[in-house]
Design an enzyme around this catalytic site. Structure first.
Site, PDB file in Angstrom:
ATOM      1  N   GLU A 165     101.745  68.290 101.597  1.00 55.95           N
ATOM      2  CA  GLU A 165     102.814  68.641 100.663  1.00 55.95           C
ATOM      3  C   GLU A 165     103.491  69.928 101.110  1.00 55.95           C
ATOM      4  OE1 GLU A 165     101.464  68.616  96.636  1.00 55.95           O
ATOM      5  OE2 GLU A 165     100.715  66.560  96.739  1.00 55.95           O
ATOM      6  N   ARG A 210     102.317  79.292  93.157  1.00 57.01           N
ATOM      7  CA  ARG A 210     101.186  78.441  93.495  1.00 57.01           C
ATOM      8  C   ARG A 210     101.501  77.473  94.628  1.00 57.01           C
ATOM      9  NH1 ARG A 210      99.771  73.410  92.075  1.00 57.01           N
ATOM     10  NH2 ARG A 210     101.164  73.229  90.277  1.00 57.01           N
ATOM     11  N   HIS A 220     107.027  74.544  85.088  1.00 58.38           N
ATOM     12  CA  HIS A 220     105.936  73.673  85.503  1.00 58.38           C
ATOM     13  C   HIS A 220     104.557  74.304  85.360  1.00 58.38           C
ATOM     14  CE1 HIS A 220     103.803  70.569  87.623  1.00 58.38           C
ATOM     15  NE2 HIS A 220     103.481  71.358  88.633  1.00 58.38           N
ATOM     16  N   HIS A 227     109.252  74.099  88.784  1.00 64.70           N
ATOM     17  CA  HIS A 227     109.127  73.037  89.782  1.00 64.70           C
ATOM     18  C   HIS A 227     110.519  72.556  90.171  1.00 64.70           C
ATOM     19  CE1 HIS A 227     107.882  69.412  91.866  1.00 64.70           C
ATOM     20  NE2 HIS A 227     106.631  69.840  91.807  1.00 64.70           N
ATOM     21  N   ALA A 278      89.739  71.674  83.498  1.00 65.43           N
ATOM     22  CA  ALA A 278      88.930  72.896  83.456  1.00 65.43           C
ATOM     23  C   ALA A 278      87.931  72.863  82.309  1.00 65.43           C
ATOM     24  CB  ALA A 278      89.829  74.120  83.345  1.00 65.43           C
ATOM     25  N   ARG A 326     107.653  76.181  96.625  1.00 60.68           N
ATOM     26  CA  ARG A 326     108.406  75.675  95.489  1.00 60.68           C
ATOM     27  C   ARG A 326     109.483  76.638  94.998  1.00 60.68           C
ATOM     28  NH1 ARG A 326     103.424  73.011  91.973  1.00 60.68           N
ATOM     29  NH2 ARG A 326     103.237  71.102  93.221  1.00 60.68           N
ATOM     30  N   SER A 358      96.468  68.363  83.034  1.00 62.90           N
ATOM     31  CA  SER A 358      95.655  67.846  84.139  1.00 62.90           C
ATOM     32  C   SER A 358      95.863  66.344  84.289  1.00 62.90           C
ATOM     33  CB  SER A 358      94.168  68.119  83.884  1.00 62.90           C
ATOM     34  OG  SER A 358      93.914  69.481  83.744  1.00 62.90           O
TER      35      SER A 358
END
Length: 439
Positions: A112, A364, A329, A227, A16, A268, A43
């Site tokens: 995924e 997310r 996570h 996660h 970012a 998740r 990242s």
């Protein structure tokens, strides 16, 4: 040597922050700082990939997948923007030299958890590293961008109800103010506050703590993603992520009796809770991940980094059941922003995991993080580029009390307490389940 004034200061050198700097006009003098090495951003650690809208026919499906994963608490406008601007972001990354996997002449896509279609671009199992290192290389070539590593933000400078710079701790320990017309917070999440996290240890929510100190609006900072699959280890430090893409390629989760207990491709948070329940039921510190159905040569091609890391712990991904455990996570919440990364404080922006425009909702969707960071970083940079000539240079900052920032460890403890207590205030159940041992 850092100077006392820049047009723009960017705190953080992850995707970012880098994309913000590269998206700003070349005549602006830009300072980028990072607490650690330039490469030490979350990242850089991202394994799975980056989502993209493959065609207009996939829009409704992609939108629904993102909303469903986020429990429909997402900001719909932010989701729309992210999806629609994704092809342009991918084109820019390719122009910066990012290499994605191909199937013949066409880009290759993978799938995924919680995705209803294959729409994820990837580079082996180190997509974040590929993207970030290419952005770093481009930023280092820009004569208008100065990058200072091992340099920390200790405070914001606020004058006349606008952000006019930051106070930094230099690598030699010196404290100095740096003035600017605008500041971008790209400091990442809060993983360093947790004993078990996939994040780098120095990523400790610095921007959130400053927001709490200065009354800058926050949004859903208790929306924290755990996660489901990180490699179990007796070693201290960062937990090694075993990407969602491994389950996307057919890996299964097994309890200590060797029985499969969950649909691995659910969102998740659902998979994480199923693992937690199974660990409690068996009084076990872990469950297992198995990729036994995949040939070893395919594993080595598709997941070379994950294979090597598991081997370091004594497990052969092609033969053994891999012990895994959930770990902190990702932060879906953060400093509240609009769709141009603006915060509630004038001339202060927040991008990437530090900001929250509501795109992720309460959870997310896999591989939306890199995309979201880049989309809204570019939008924030575009807005500032059109307005910066109307922002007057900041006044000379008042003398600072360097002694107020002398004890960095004490301030870090205060910041941690501020953040964790705010999480507890907003969601006591989550705090007791995942944060109580951290305080």
């Amino acid at each position: 040597m850092m100077e006392a004034y820049y047009d723009v200061v960017i705190v953080g050198t992850g995707a970012a922050g880098l994309f913000t700097g590269l998206s700003l006009p070349g005549h602006l003098r830009i300072l980028m700082i990072t607490k650690d090495k330039v490469e030490s951003s979350d990242s850089y650690l991202a394994q799975g990939g980056i989502c993209v809208l493959k065609s207009e026919e996939d829009y409704d499906s992609y939108f629904e997948d993102t909303m469903r994963a986020g429990h429909y608490e997402n900001n719909k406008e932010s989701v729309r923007i992210m999806i629609q601007e994704s092809p342009g972001i991918i084109a820019s990354l390719i122009s910066y030299g990012v290499e994605f996997e191909h199937d013949g002449e066409e880009l290759a896509y993978t799938k995924e958890g919680a995705h209803s279609a294959s729409r994820i671009l990837y580079h082996k199992d180190v997509t974040g590293k590929e993207i970030t290192r290419k952005l770093i290389a481009c930023a280092r070539k820009r004569p208008n961008i100065t990058i200072a590593s091992h340099t920390a933000m200790t405070d914001l400078v606020i004058q006349d109800n606008r952000c006019t710079g930051i106070i930094v701790r230099e690598s030699d320990g010196g404290i100095m103010p740096v003035s600017s017309r605008a500041v971008y917070l790209a400091t990442g999440g809060i993983g360093g506050l947790f004993a078990n996290s996939t994040n780098f240890r120095h990523i400790t929510g610095d921007s959130l703590a400053l927001a709490l100190r200065h009354g800058i609006e926050l949004e859903n900072i208790h929306y924290i993603q755990i996660h489901p699959t990180t490699l179990y280890s007796h070693r201290e430090g960062r937990r090694f992520l075993i990407s969602e893409s491994v389950r996307g390629e057919g890996a299964v989760l097994l309890n200590p009796d060797g029985q499969r207990f969950v649909d691995e491709l659910q969102p998740r948070d659902v998979v994480t809770e199923a693992i937690r329940q199974e660990m409690d039921r068996f009084h076990s510190p872990f469950v297992y991940l198995s990729l036994a159905h995949m040939q070893k040569d395919k594993i080595l091609y598709r997941f070379p980094n994950i294979y090597e890391r598991c081997l370091e712990e004594g497990y052969d991904l092609s033969e053994d059941r891999i012990p895994i455990i959930p770990a902190q996570h990702y932060l879906m919440g953060g400093i509240r922003t609009d769709s141009f990364a603006r915060t509630s404080l004038c001339n202060l922006f927040a991008v990437g995991e530090a900001g929250c425009n509501g795109v992720h909702g309460a959870n997310r969707l896999a591989s939306n993080s890199l995309l979201e960071s880049l989309v809204f970083a570019r939008r924030g940079a575009g807005l500032l580029a059109s307005a910066i000539e109307n922002i007057s240079p900041p006044p000379i900052p008042a003398a600072i009390d360097v002694f107020a920032y002398a004890d960095s460890q004490a301030r870090s403890r205060e910041d941690k307490s501020l953040i964790l207590n705010e999480i507890k205030r907003r969601d006591r159940e989550f705090y007791d389940k995942w944060c109580n041992d951290e305080n």
